[in-house]
Write an enzyme that holds these catalytic residues in place. Structure first.
Site, PDB file in Angstrom:
ATOM      1  N   ASP A   4      36.273 -33.813 168.853  1.00  0.00           N
ATOM      2  CA  ASP A   4      35.761 -32.545 169.366  1.00  0.00           C
ATOM      3  C   ASP A   4      35.624 -32.464 170.889  1.00  0.00           C
ATOM      4  O   ASP A   4      36.134 -31.562 171.517  1.00  0.00           O
ATOM      5  CB  ASP A   4      34.390 -32.248 168.760  1.00  0.00           C
ATOM      6  N   GLU A  62      27.642 -42.799 162.106  1.00  0.00           N
ATOM      7  CA  GLU A  62      28.819 -41.957 162.353  1.00  0.00           C
ATOM      8  C   GLU A  62      29.713 -42.605 163.421  1.00  0.00           C
ATOM      9  O   GLU A  62      30.921 -42.660 163.292  1.00  0.00           O
ATOM     10  CB  GLU A  62      28.356 -40.562 162.806  1.00  0.00           C
TER      11      GLU A  62
HETATM   12  C1  DGY Z   1      31.091 -30.081 163.954  1.00  0.00           C
HETATM   13  O1  DGY Z   1      30.546 -29.135 163.411  1.00  0.00           O
HETATM   14  O2  DGY Z   1      30.593 -30.756 164.867  1.00  0.00           O
HETATM   15  C2  DGY Z   1      32.368 -30.524 163.463  1.00  0.00           C
HETATM   16  O3  DGY Z   1      32.892 -31.582 164.170  1.00  0.00           O
HETATM   17  C3  DGY Z   1      33.376 -29.421 163.304  1.00  0.00           C
HETATM   18  O4  DGY Z   1      34.401 -29.950 162.551  1.00  0.00           O
END
Ligand code: DGY
Length: 414
Positions: free
Chosen positions: A161, A385
């Site tokens: 992201d 995570e």
């Molecule tokens: C989030 O909501 O942070 C996710 O990575 C989107 O896929």
């Protein structure tokens, strides 16, 4: 002292706890739906103790496939107000409420690995999945190629992201009219581990643009301000093409189109080599500019069956430089941030893909070392995570499905 069997039992329990009946959430609270590539990894984890459940995970994912072949990055099976942006924000019309973007297409790779563990009984399952997986692959080949490299239309598609790969592109985007919204992610985990508001505004702005264009790929190609050819999408798509070809050959299918796809994607992967950086890199196809980033995705070349001696030298160096490789950003880069999501932390999932690639390409020593270090990380710091690559401290969400699956399928046996 916890034995490796105890950790495996805990890992199984994480998968079982996150199972919502036919699909698995990445972790309760922060990610309460079915995510595409998380799910493919969950399936591989399940295959280590319940192969039927492994198939079901992938079958459920493909129940959300759109008529044109696209397989969404999130399937919103049951509404959950704890997550934003939910189905009402995306405004999609697939068979299951969903997002309008994809994620790295690793389902075919995982399905092939699961089939190898379940050859006879699994044949009927893979026969049913094969045309669906092929249809998704063809969708990517049709809509996402630039000089043979695979483009992402939203940072969330790559799974990475807030990687610095998108910084220049995001800087050029105007999100001043994004409007008011309430983030939910920072209500579940420390905001220092998550993307900034600057990034979030642009993530939401891109969702608004996609929705306005009704997620029509031709319209998005013409209008969206975000189109970046990236190592994650390119290397995983190339790998998927090779796995689909192997599955197709075993099923007696004609794989000529896949042969041609592999050649195009190999040429595309070569266009991601940034000679000045000496690494695979992301390139903004609208501005033509390199991102200038060595990320953990840069090391997915072997996963795609692409050899590169310079990347191997880099990998050996970074494995010495940090205690828990592979960092998602070059530790020497100005943008490096040891805890902030994809700007520095180590991700067990990407390590597994890198390690599988290394082993496939004959780099056994590096593959073993990486699996061992990843196993140590999980043993010492749990099923987080992601992790600080220097201290190993856990970051982001806990009891994470894919970290548990990575332990079961790859890192736990070393
Ligand atoms: C989030 O909501 O942070 C996710 O990575 C989107 O896929």
């Amino acid at each position: 002292m916890t034995s490796s069997q105890d950790i495996s039992a805990e890992a199984k329990q994480v998968l079982i706890t996150n199972d919502r009946g036919g699909y698995t959430v990445p972790t309760a609270g922060l990610y309460p739906y079915q995510w595409n590539w998380d799910s493919a990894v969950a399936a591989l984890g399940f295959a280590q103790f319940d192969v039927d459940r492994a198939w079901v995970e992938i079958e459920t994912l493909f129940q959300g496939q759109w008529d044109d072949g696209m397989v969404p990055h999130i399937l919103f099976h049951k509404s959950d107000p704890g997550y934003f942006p939910g189905p009402d924000v995306w405004g999609c019309e697939g068979p299951i409420p969903s997002s309008g973007i994809i994620q790295p297409p690793i389902a075919a790779t995982m399905a092939r690995l699961i089939w190898a563990q379940d050859e006879e009984a699994g044949r009927a399952r893979i026969e049913t999945l094969y045309p669906k997986m092929l249809k998704w692959h063809s969708w990517i080949m049709r809509w996402r190629l630039h000089r043979g490299a695979v483009c992402t239309t939203h940072p969330w598609e790559t799974g990475r992201d807030n990687a610095p790969d998108w910084d220049n592109t995001m800087q050029r985007m105007d999100a001043s009219d994004v409007g008011e919204y309430t983030r939910r992610d920072t209500q579940h985990v420390d905001s220092a581990d998550r993307p900034t508001k600057f990034d979030y505004d642009r993530y939401i702005k891109l969702v608004q643009i996609g929705r306005r264009l009704k997620w029509d790929q031709a319209a998005m190609l013409a209008e969206s301000p975000f189109r970046v050819a990236d190592p994650t999408m390119t290397f995983t798509t190339l790998r998927a093409a090779r796995d689909l070809r192997a599955v197709g050959q075993s099923l007696g299918a004609d794989t000529a189109t896949l042969e041609a796809d592999i050649k195009r994607l190999e040429a595309g992967a070569a266009t991601l080599w940034n000679p000045a950086l000496g690494s695979y890199d992301s390139r903004d196809v609208l501005s033509g500019e390199w991102a200038g980033c060595v990320s953990n995705a840069s090391y997915l070349c072997w996963f795609a069956g692409v050899e590169n001696k310079d990347m191997l030298a880099r990998l050996r160096a970074v494995m010495e430089r940090v205690t828990y490789p592979v960092p998602s950003n070059d530790p020497e880069a100005d943008t490096f941030d040891a805890r902030r999501y994809w700007r520095g932390p180590t991700w067990a999932i990407v390590n597994m893909l890198i390690g599988m690639g290394l082993a496939d390409m004959g780099h056994e020593d590096e593959a073993k070392t990486l699996a061992k270090k990843t196993g140590d990380l999980i043993e010492e710091h749990g099923f987080a995570e992601y992790f600080d690559p220097f201290t190993g401290s856990a970051a982001g969400g806990g009891t994470f499905t894919w970290t548990a699956a990575v332990w079961l399928a790859w890192a736990g046996g070393n």
